[in-house]
Write a protein that holds these residues in place. Structure first.
Motif, mmCIF file in Angstrom:
data_model
loop_
_atom_site.group_PDB
_atom_site.id
_atom_site.type_symbol
_atom_site.label_atom_id
_atom_site.label_comp_id
_atom_site.label_asym_id
_atom_site.label_seq_id
_atom_site.Cartn_x
_atom_site.Cartn_y
_atom_site.Cartn_z
ATOM 1 N N THR A 211 1.138 -1.320 6.231
ATOM 2 C CA THR A 211 0.039 -2.039 5.606
ATOM 3 C C THR A 211 -1.161 -1.957 6.543
ATOM 4 O O THR A 211 -1.067 -2.280 7.717
ATOM 5 C CB THR A 211 0.405 -3.519 5.373
ATOM 6 O OG1 THR A 211 1.604 -3.578 4.614
ATOM 7 C CG2 THR A 211 -0.705 -4.240 4.648
ATOM 8 N N ASP B 42 -7.986 1.672 0.606
ATOM 9 C CA ASP B 42 -7.095 1.805 1.761
ATOM 10 C C ASP B 42 -5.730 2.360 1.376
ATOM 11 O O ASP B 42 -5.182 3.230 2.059
ATOM 12 C CB ASP B 42 -6.903 0.448 2.449
ATOM 13 C CG ASP B 42 -8.201 -0.141 2.960
ATOM 14 O OD1 ASP B 42 -9.174 0.624 3.104
ATOM 15 O OD2 ASP B 42 -8.228 -1.354 3.218
ATOM 16 N N THR C 171 -4.889 -3.355 6.804
ATOM 17 C CA THR C 171 -5.838 -4.323 6.256
ATOM 18 C C THR C 171 -7.250 -3.965 6.694
ATOM 19 O O THR C 171 -7.458 -3.216 7.653
ATOM 20 C CB THR C 171 -5.496 -5.742 6.744
ATOM 21 O OG1 THR C 171 -5.628 -5.763 8.165
ATOM 22 C CG2 THR C 171 -4.085 -6.139 6.347
ATOM 23 N N THR C 172 -8.207 -4.533 6.010
ATOM 24 C CA THR C 172 -9.610 -4.298 6.349
ATOM 25 C C THR C 172 -9.911 -4.786 7.753
ATOM 26 O O THR C 172 -10.633 -4.136 8.515
ATOM 27 C CB THR C 172 -10.522 -5.003 5.330
ATOM 28 O OG1 THR C 172 -10.174 -4.544 4.027
ATOM 29 C CG2 THR C 172 -11.979 -4.680 5.591
#
Length: 131
Positions: free
Chosen positions: A4, A22, A6-7
């Motif tokens: 994962t 993403d 994330t921003t």
């Protein structure tokens, strides 16, 4: 195991272009695993662009191939200039002092006529047929 990104995690890295999606970027990166590296067609910049945008391409390769094209055109132009007559050969007849008798013939004024071929660049830079 699931990756994962994330921003907030991406903000730590300096990128010249951030992916719009993403997840899609990660999917494209994983699908490219195992692809053979090629300096021109599949280099690291191409990989990064394919992951971010979905289409590869390398500014460095485009710049390098442009320089190669310019160098090739320069060499071909120079060879063409030689082929069309920008360099000329002339046959001339000259009179030179005669040899012999340890330089005595030359001192007495005897001469010999000789034919010589010389190479010269055309003075106007154009072949004689265009003048």
């Amino acid at each position: 195991v699931q990756k994962t990104v994330t921003t907030s995690r991406l903000r730590e890295f300096v990128l010249y272009e951030r992916p719009a999606n993403d997840h899609a970027c990660m999917v494209r990166a994983e699908s490219a695993l195992g692809d053979k590296y090629n300096l021109v067609l599949n280099n690291c910049e191409t990989f990064a662009n394919r992951c971010v945008r979905g289409a590869g391409g390398s500014r460095q390769v485009r710049r390098a191939t442009g320089h190669v094209a310019l160098a090739t055109a320069t060499v071909v132009g120079a060879l063409t200039a030689l082929a069309v007559g920008l360099v000329e050969y002339h046959t001339i007849i000259v009179t030179v002092p005669a040899r012999g008798m340890h330089g005595l013939w030359a001192i007495l004024g005897y001469t010999v006529t000789q034919t010589r071929t010389i190479q010269a660049a055309h003075p106007t830079g154009a072949p004689p047929s265009t003048l």
